[in-house]
Write a protein that holds these residues in place. Structure first.
Motif, mmCIF file in Angstrom:
data_model
loop_
_atom_site.group_PDB
_atom_site.id
_atom_site.type_symbol
_atom_site.label_atom_id
_atom_site.label_comp_id
_atom_site.label_asym_id
_atom_site.label_seq_id
_atom_site.Cartn_x
_atom_site.Cartn_y
_atom_site.Cartn_z
ATOM 1 N N ALA A 121 0.828 -1.210 0.000
ATOM 2 C CA ALA A 121 0.000 0.000 0.000
ATOM 3 C C ALA A 121 0.859 1.254 0.000
ATOM 4 O O ALA A 121 0.585 2.231 -0.723
ATOM 5 N N ALA A 122 1.929 1.257 0.803
ATOM 6 C CA ALA A 122 2.833 2.410 0.844
ATOM 7 C C ALA A 122 3.531 2.598 -0.503
ATOM 8 O O ALA A 122 3.712 3.734 -0.968
ATOM 9 N N SER A 123 3.891 1.497 -1.156
ATOM 10 C CA SER A 123 4.543 1.587 -2.464
ATOM 11 C C SER A 123 3.580 2.129 -3.521
ATOM 12 O O SER A 123 3.981 2.912 -4.394
ATOM 13 N N ALA A 124 2.309 1.728 -3.432
ATOM 14 C CA ALA A 124 1.317 2.237 -4.381
ATOM 15 C C ALA A 124 1.124 3.740 -4.205
ATOM 16 O O ALA A 124 1.042 4.494 -5.196
ATOM 17 N N ALA A 125 1.067 4.193 -2.946
ATOM 18 C CA ALA A 125 0.949 5.634 -2.696
ATOM 19 C C ALA A 125 2.171 6.385 -3.209
ATOM 20 O O ALA A 125 2.065 7.484 -3.775
#
Length: 323
Positions: free
Chosen positions: A157-161
């Protein structure tokens, strides 16, 4: 006899038994060979050293490859003695495990060099992957990989953001700067490179905005980058802390069970040491936990020998027979 030997090999290569001198020696040799081999690979890229110590580097490479090949073959051969890989396709399931793939990649480069005409520079870089084998012998690296696997969803999720932020910032700086600096921000890939460097808070300084709007966007992106970089670091630190607490609690429960109503005999020490090595608990942590448990048992025994109301010691009188 064969199965007994295979079981011994499986137990020997599966993990480090600190109570066994043979196990410690084998794993120390394997870990040392990994470090020596990686150092040689790095030095081999220096042209002067590669020419001067060509024979030495070649001998070390052949010895390491031979030992790693024997290790890989023994691991595959003894895999069925692990209940997880029992059955008809047990060895194949083991060979498809990530660490088994790392073991295979560690020995393939030399064989590729002999049987193909592949670029030697590619072979050198691939050989550096042998360093991944070191995770078998480092509790810290093993813990890090476990934490990454456990937090894979959150990191995703952090990588997608982060990916969304990179694309948006690249588009914004492109609109603000592409006319003023067509060489630096003439297309989105160039702007994306600048966005990555800025969000990572590295800032090489080779490409900087010159328009007022571009400077404002760059300032916002730089401030945002601090928070984006801090989020994965905070997640990782929290996950590490939780995993360490979980392991300490698991060791505490094992130690309490082993010490319940027992003296700290040599057999109990060995069992506790086995649990300690399995969970990656340091000697200081283990000693502190054992001391706390023994203090609790001692205080509990004192409470049983005192009055629950006035807390004065209870006196026991042994009467003579017939009284």
């Amino acid at each position: 006899m064969e199965r007994t030997l295979r079981s011994k090999v499986q137990n020997l290569l599966h993990g480090v038994d600190r109570q066994s001198r043979v196990s410690l020696t084998v794993h120390l040799i394997l870990a040392s060979l990994i470090v020596i081999n990686v150092i040689c690979v790095i030095l081999d890229t220096v042209h002067e050293l590669a020419e001067q110590f060509f024979i030495l580097f070649l001998v070390i490479e052949l010895i390491c490859t031979a030992i790693f090949t024997v290790e890989y073959v023994l691991r595959v051969w003894s895999a069925p003695d692990n209940p997880e890989f029992s059955g008809k396709w047990g060895r194949l399931r083991y060979m498809l495990r990530p660490m088994a793939m790392v073991d295979l990649i560690a020995i393939l480069p030399v064989f590729l060099l002999f049987f193909t005409s592949i670029d030697l520079r590619f072979i050198r870089i691939v050989r550096l992957l042998r360093l991944l084998k070191f995770t078998r012998y480092s509790t810290g690296l093993e813990l890090m990989l476990m934490v990454f696997r456990q937090q894979m969803g959150i990191f995703g999720a952090a990588s997608a953001a982060l990916a969304c932020m990179l694309v948006f910032s690249a588009g914004a700086i492109y609109l603000a700067e592409h006319e003023a600096q067509p060489d630096a921000f003439g297309n989105l890939p160039s702007a994306l490179y600048w966005s990555v460097i800025t969000l990572a808070t590295v800032g090489y300084g080779d490409v900087v905005p010159i328009t007022a709007l571009g400077k404002i966007i760059a300032s916002l992106i730089s401030l945002t980058g601090i928070g984006i970089v801090a989020v994965p670091a905070g997640i990782l630190a929290s996950a590490f802390s939780s995993e360490l607490r979980r392991r300490e609690e698991a060791y505490r429960q094992q130690a309490a069970h082993q010490l319940s109503g027992k003296r700290l005999t040599e057999a109990v020490r060995k069992r506790l040491r086995s649990h300690q090595d399995e969970l990656g608990i340091s000697d200081e942590q283990a000693q502190s936990i054992i001391s706390d448990i023994r203090d609790i048992h001692h205080n509990h025994e004192d409470d049983l020998l005192s009055c629950p109301h006035c807390h004065k010691p209870l006196r026991f009188e042994v009467s003579e027979p017939g009284e």
